[in-house]
Design a protein around this motif. Structure first.
Motif, PDB file in Angstrom:
ATOM      1  N   GLY A  12       0.826  -1.204   0.000  1.00  0.00           N
ATOM      2  CA  GLY A  12       0.000   0.000   0.000  1.00  0.00           C
ATOM      3  C   GLY A  12       0.862   1.256   0.000  1.00  0.00           C
ATOM      4  N   ARG A  13       0.369   2.280  -0.669  1.00  0.00           N
ATOM      5  CA  ARG A  13       1.041   3.589  -0.682  1.00  0.00           C
ATOM      6  C   ARG A  13       0.119   4.598  -0.019  1.00  0.00           C
ATOM      7  NH1 ARG A  13       4.250   4.284  -6.400  1.00  0.00           N
ATOM      8  NH2 ARG A  13       5.523   2.422  -6.156  1.00  0.00           N
ATOM      9  N   TYR A  14       0.715   5.410   0.850  1.00  0.00           N
ATOM     10  CA  TYR A  14      -0.055   6.363   1.649  1.00  0.00           C
ATOM     11  C   TYR A  14       0.602   7.727   1.548  1.00  0.00           C
ATOM     12  CZ  TYR A  14      -1.760   1.886   3.185  1.00  0.00           C
ATOM     13  OH  TYR A  14      -2.278   0.611   3.193  1.00  0.00           O
ATOM     14  N   ARG A  15      -0.191   8.704   1.174  1.00  0.00           N
ATOM     15  CA  ARG A  15       0.332  10.059   0.956  1.00  0.00           C
ATOM     16  C   ARG A  15       1.078  10.582   2.183  1.00  0.00           C
ATOM     17  NH1 ARG A  15      -2.202  12.906  -3.490  1.00  0.00           N
ATOM     18  NH2 ARG A  15      -3.900  11.631  -4.271  1.00  0.00           N
ATOM     19  N   LEU A  16       2.183  11.270   1.897  1.00  0.00           N
ATOM     20  CA  LEU A  16       2.962  11.919   2.946  1.00  0.00           C
ATOM     21  C   LEU A  16       3.724  13.062   2.292  1.00  0.00           C
ATOM     22  CD1 LEU A  16       3.904  11.930   5.923  1.00  0.00           C
ATOM     23  CD2 LEU A  16       5.841  10.545   5.175  1.00  0.00           C
ATOM     24  N   GLY A  17       3.334  14.271   2.616  1.00  0.00           N
ATOM     25  CA  GLY A  17       3.995  15.434   2.032  1.00  0.00           C
ATOM     26  C   GLY A  17       3.849  15.440   0.524  1.00  0.00           C
ATOM     27  N   GLY A  19       5.033  13.255  -1.463  1.00  0.00           N
ATOM     28  CA  GLY A  19       5.177  11.905  -1.982  1.00  0.00           C
ATOM     29  C   GLY A  19       4.279  10.943  -1.239  1.00  0.00           C
ATOM     30  N   ALA A  20       4.829   9.761  -0.986  1.00  0.00           N
ATOM     31  CA  ALA A  20       4.066   8.733  -0.278  1.00  0.00           C
ATOM     32  C   ALA A  20       5.035   7.781   0.400  1.00  0.00           C
ATOM     33  CB  ALA A  20       3.192   7.967  -1.255  1.00  0.00           C
ATOM     34  N   VAL A  21       4.519   7.051   1.377  1.00  0.00           N
ATOM     35  CA  VAL A  21       5.271   5.945   1.943  1.00  0.00           C
ATOM     36  C   VAL A  21       4.650   4.672   1.392  1.00  0.00           C
ATOM     37  CG1 VAL A  21       6.082   7.088   4.029  1.00  0.00           C
ATOM     38  CG2 VAL A  21       3.891   5.937   4.060  1.00  0.00           C
ATOM     39  N   GLU A  22       5.524   3.714   1.044  1.00  0.00           N
ATOM     40  CA  GLU A  22       5.063   2.412   0.585  1.00  0.00           C
ATOM     41  C   GLU A  22       5.405   1.386   1.652  1.00  0.00           C
ATOM     42  OE1 GLU A  22       5.631  -0.821  -3.020  1.00  0.00           O
ATOM     43  OE2 GLU A  22       6.468   1.180  -3.247  1.00  0.00           O
ATOM     44  N   PRO A  71       9.263   9.846  -3.162  1.00  0.00           N
ATOM     45  CA  PRO A  71       8.978  11.240  -3.484  1.00  0.00           C
ATOM     46  C   PRO A  71       8.185  11.350  -4.799  1.00  0.00           C
ATOM     47  CG  PRO A  71      11.265  10.752  -3.957  1.00  0.00           C
ATOM     48  CD  PRO A  71      10.675   9.531  -3.303  1.00  0.00           C
ATOM     49  N   ASP A  72       7.368  12.392  -4.886  1.00  0.00           N
ATOM     50  CA  ASP A  72       6.640  12.703  -6.124  1.00  0.00           C
ATOM     51  C   ASP A  72       5.807  11.541  -6.638  1.00  0.00           C
ATOM     52  OD1 ASP A  72       9.605  14.413  -7.044  1.00  0.00           O
ATOM     53  OD2 ASP A  72       7.842  15.296  -6.134  1.00  0.00           O
ATOM     54  N   THR A  73       5.218  10.773  -5.774  1.00  0.00           N
ATOM     55  CA  THR A  73       4.373   9.663  -6.196  1.00  0.00           C
ATOM     56  C   THR A  73       2.984  10.197  -6.539  1.00  0.00           C
ATOM     57  OG1 THR A  73       5.559   8.131  -4.785  1.00  0.00           O
ATOM     58  CG2 THR A  73       3.379   7.460  -5.489  1.00  0.00           C
TER      59      THR A  73
END
Length: 75
Positions: A12-17, A19-22, A71-73
């Motif tokens: 799963g990818r979760y927005r952060l700033g 980008g995102a964390v996977e 970043p930039d996802t």
């Protein structure tokens, strides 16, 4: 994290700033598995510092979540 049940899933990818964390892995551990070294490896000063961030609501199950920042996802 300390939750009643997992709130994320592997892959799963979760927005952060910007980008995102996977989520790379997720496993349930015991509270006693949280060592000073694990806390430091996780970016905290110690176990108490980690637990202040990890506890959410009424949860009683401990989950170790490994993730990478992307970043930039775009979604």
């Amino acid at each position: 994290r300390i939750w009643r049940a997992p709130r994320v899933k592997v892959g799963g990818r979760y927005r952060l700033g910007d980008g995102a964390v996977e989520v790379m892995s997720l496993r349930q551990i015991e509270l006693t598995d949280i060592t000073p070294q694990l806390a430091r490896d996780s970016g905290f000063e110690g176990v108490v510092d980690l637990l202040k961030t990890a506890k959410h609501g009424l949860g009683d199950k401990v989950y170790l979540v490994d993730f990478e920042y992307r970043p930039d996802t775009t979604f």
